[in-house]
Every structure is written in C-alpha cells, then in structure tokens.
Write a protein that holds these residues in place. Structure first.
Motif, PDB file in Angstrom:
ATOM      1  N   LEU A 142      46.386  22.702 -96.851  1.00 42.32           N
ATOM      2  CA  LEU A 142      45.030  22.582 -96.312  1.00 42.32           C
ATOM      3  C   LEU A 142      44.142  23.636 -96.955  1.00 42.32           C
ATOM      4  N   ASP A 143      42.966  23.216 -97.396  1.00 48.09           N
ATOM      5  CA  ASP A 143      42.039  24.218 -97.919  1.00 48.09           C
ATOM      6  C   ASP A 143      41.170  24.736 -96.781  1.00 48.09           C
ATOM      7  N   GLU A 144      40.256  25.624 -97.094  1.00 48.67           N
ATOM      8  CA  GLU A 144      39.427  26.259 -96.072  1.00 48.67           C
ATOM      9  C   GLU A 144      38.507  25.274 -95.350  1.00 48.67           C
ATOM     10  N   HIS A 145      38.266  24.102 -95.940  1.00 47.79           N
ATOM     11  CA  HIS A 145      37.359  23.130 -95.345  1.00 47.79           C
ATOM     12  C   HIS A 145      38.050  22.196 -94.361  1.00 47.79           C
ATOM     13  N   HIS A 146      39.371  22.165 -94.377  1.00 49.24           N
ATOM     14  CA  HIS A 146      40.094  21.323 -93.432  1.00 49.24           C
ATOM     15  C   HIS A 146      40.026  21.933 -92.038  1.00 49.24           C
ATOM     16  N   PHE A 147      39.994  21.067 -91.057  1.00 44.95           N
ATOM     17  CA  PHE A 147      39.899  21.507 -89.672  1.00 44.95           C
ATOM     18  C   PHE A 147      40.894  20.715 -88.843  1.00 44.95           C
ATOM     19  N   ILE A 148      41.638  21.402 -87.999  1.00 44.35           N
ATOM     20  CA  ILE A 148      42.600  20.744 -87.112  1.00 44.35           C
ATOM     21  C   ILE A 148      42.304  21.198 -85.693  1.00 44.35           C
ATOM     22  N   SER A 149      42.232  20.214 -84.793  1.00 46.66           N
ATOM     23  CA  SER A 149      41.948  20.517 -83.394  1.00 46.66           C
ATOM     24  C   SER A 149      42.586  19.450 -82.528  1.00 46.66           C
ATOM     25  N   THR A 150      42.805  19.779 -81.280  1.00 50.21           N
ATOM     26  CA  THR A 150      43.228  18.753 -80.333  1.00 50.21           C
ATOM     27  C   THR A 150      41.981  18.013 -79.869  1.00 50.21           C
ATOM     28  N   ARG A 151      42.168  16.834 -79.335  1.00 56.33           N
ATOM     29  CA  ARG A 151      41.022  16.077 -78.815  1.00 56.33           C
ATOM     30  C   ARG A 151      40.335  16.841 -77.691  1.00 56.33           C
ATOM     31  N   GLU A 153      40.119  20.078 -77.278  1.00 52.44           N
ATOM     32  CA  GLU A 153      39.388  21.251 -77.759  1.00 52.44           C
ATOM     33  C   GLU A 153      38.135  20.897 -78.545  1.00 52.44           C
ATOM     34  N   LEU A 154      38.080  19.691 -79.099  1.00 54.60           N
ATOM     35  CA  LEU A 154      37.005  19.319 -80.013  1.00 54.60           C
ATOM     36  C   LEU A 154      35.604  19.534 -79.437  1.00 54.60           C
ATOM     37  N   PRO A 155      35.299  19.105 -78.208  1.00 55.13           N
ATOM     38  CA  PRO A 155      33.932  19.345 -77.691  1.00 55.13           C
ATOM     39  C   PRO A 155      33.564  20.829 -77.651  1.00 55.13           C
ATOM     40  N   PHE A 156      34.521  21.682 -77.323  1.00 57.87           N
ATOM     41  CA  PHE A 156      34.240  23.118 -77.252  1.00 57.87           C
ATOM     42  C   PHE A 156      34.003  23.703 -78.647  1.00 57.87           C
ATOM     43  N   VAL A 157      34.752  23.196 -79.605  1.00 60.63           N
ATOM     44  CA  VAL A 157      34.598  23.671 -80.977  1.00 60.63           C
ATOM     45  C   VAL A 157      33.231  23.255 -81.510  1.00 60.63           C
ATOM     46  N   ILE A 158      32.841  22.020 -81.231  1.00 60.67           N
ATOM     47  CA  ILE A 158      31.549  21.519 -81.714  1.00 60.67           C
ATOM     48  C   ILE A 158      30.400  22.308 -81.101  1.00 60.67           C
ATOM     49  N   LYS A 159      30.560  22.758 -79.855  1.00 57.97           N
ATOM     50  CA  LYS A 159      29.507  23.533 -79.190  1.00 57.97           C
ATOM     51  C   LYS A 159      29.326  24.921 -79.800  1.00 57.97           C
ATOM     52  N   GLN A 168      25.648  18.372 -90.620  1.00 60.90           N
ATOM     53  CA  GLN A 168      26.961  17.930 -90.131  1.00 60.90           C
ATOM     54  C   GLN A 168      26.860  17.427 -88.697  1.00 60.90           C
ATOM     55  N   LEU A 169      26.090  18.124 -87.856  1.00 62.10           N
ATOM     56  CA  LEU A 169      25.900  17.678 -86.473  1.00 62.10           C
ATOM     57  C   LEU A 169      25.210  16.317 -86.425  1.00 62.10           C
ATOM     58  N   MET A 170      24.207  16.096 -87.282  1.00 60.51           N
ATOM     59  CA  MET A 170      23.501  14.809 -87.318  1.00 60.51           C
ATOM     60  C   MET A 170      24.454  13.687 -87.747  1.00 60.51           C
ATOM     61  N   THR A 171      25.278  13.934 -88.754  1.00 57.12           N
ATOM     62  CA  THR A 171      26.251  12.938 -89.208  1.00 57.12           C
ATOM     63  C   THR A 171      27.255  12.637 -88.100  1.00 57.12           C
ATOM     64  N   LEU A 172      27.722  13.666 -87.447  1.00 60.13           N
ATOM     65  CA  LEU A 172      28.658  13.498 -86.337  1.00 60.13           C
ATOM     66  C   LEU A 172      27.998  12.743 -85.185  1.00 60.13           C
ATOM     67  N   ASN A 173      26.771  13.081 -84.884  1.00 62.11           N
ATOM     68  CA  ASN A 173      26.030  12.413 -83.817  1.00 62.11           C
ATOM     69  C   ASN A 173      25.900  10.921 -84.104  1.00 62.11           C
ATOM     70  N   GLU A 174      25.581  10.585 -85.336  1.00 62.18           N
ATOM     71  CA  GLU A 174      25.448   9.180 -85.723  1.00 62.18           C
ATOM     72  C   GLU A 174      26.778   8.446 -85.555  1.00 62.18           C
TER      73      GLU A 174
END
Length: 190
Positions: A142-151, A153-159, A168-174
């Motif tokens: 995994l390089d520095e851009h890879h991200f691993i999270s549990t489902r 934890e994901l909302p907390f990480v995004i916050k 990135q937030l706009m793309t994710l929102n869409e």
C-alpha cells in the motif's frame, strides 16, 4: 548451517547474524555451538547459568523451540543480541575463539550498518495481508494514498477536517447521493 570444519572467515555475515521476529539483530545458540566447536547442551547450560541480572538476560537472550533435523524431536535454543553474545563468549579463550568472536562482532556491526543505510523506500512499507485458515493467501503493498477503514469508522474519518479535500468531499458526496437514490428506487420498486 555451516559445518565445524568451515573456517569462520568463509562464512557469510547473514549466516552469523540475522533479524529476529521482533526486529533485533541476533545470532543463535546453535550457531555459536557449531562455530566454537562446543556441544549445544553445554552452550545452553552456559547461557542458563550466566551471572547477569534477570533484566539483562530478558533483554538479550530469547529461548525458542526448534525441531532437530535428524530425529524430529523438539529442543530449546536461544537467540541472543550482540550484547548477549559478547557476555556469553567472553570466557571462551584460545586463538580460534578469538577469531570467531571477532568475526561475530564484525558481522553484527556490518548488519547494523546495512540496516542504518537501508533506502528510505524500504524503511517504512505498508502491507495489506489477506489471511485464510491461518495462512497468508494474498499480499498487497500500500502506498501513502491508500486508505483502509472499517465501515463503522468511515463516517468519523470523513468528518476529520484534514482528511479529505473539498474536491474529494464533493466527489464522495456525489457518489453517496447516487447510491442513496439507487436504494430509494429499489425500495419504491421503480
């Protein structure tokens, strides 16, 4: 392992010293036994009866089981750090003992120097391993851009304010809105 008749000078550094599972440079009591020409049980007895503190013993000597290649029985052996090795062999005397001690000390120093000069790429590497039935069946760097999270934890990480950029937030929102619309269509039977 190298045979007793092999000169210590012809042995590779990596045969004398290696990296333990806890990332320490160590050697092995079986190799010490072999190179010094002493029965392994005598080397083990010497380790067990060293007059050192329990803190020193715990920090520098690590017992482990191994299967004997000829009879298949399980025995104990020790891995030891450079300090443990030096403490153990201090009393070994003679020309051959001096040659072996010097070779070991040089091997420890050479391996330490190699570790200190490891390219930055190898100093830190992230791996994702997939295990099945106690065995690794897949591995991915995994390089520095890879991200691993549990489902969960994901909302907390995004916050987290610094985690994603506005784009990135706009793309994710869409993507989330499209997924929600899909769920609604399925729920409404459309």
């Amino acid at each position: 392992m190298t045979t007793l008749s092999t000169s210590i000078a012809s042995v590779k550094t990596s045969d004398l010293v290696f990296i333990s599972p806890n990332n320490e440079l160590v050697t092995d009591s079986r190799w010490v036994s072999q190179f010094f020409g002493k029965p392994h049980d005598r080397v083990l007895e010497k380790i067990r009866t060293l007059h050192c503190s329990s803190e020193f013993r715990c920090a520098n000597f690590f017992v482990y089981p191994y299967k004997h290649p000829q009879n298949g029985e399980t025995y104990e052996a020790y891995q030891m750090t450079k300090d443990g090795f030096i403490f153990l062999v201090m009393g070994f005397t003679g020309r051959r003992a001096a040659e072996i001690k010097e070779a070991y000390i040089n091997a420890f120093n050479e391996m330490q120097a190699k570790l200190c000069h490891t390219p930055a790429l190898l100093e830190r590497q992230r791996m994702m391993l997939t295990w099945e039935n106690g065995r690794v069946v897949a591995a991915k760097t995994l390089d520095e851009h890879h991200f691993i999270s549990t489902r969960e934890e994901l909302p907390f990480v995004i916050k987290d304010p610094g985690f994603l950029s506005l784009d990135q937030l706009m793309t994710l929102n869409e993507a989330v809105n499209q997924r929600i619309a899909c769920f609604v269509r399925v729920a409404l039977g459309k």
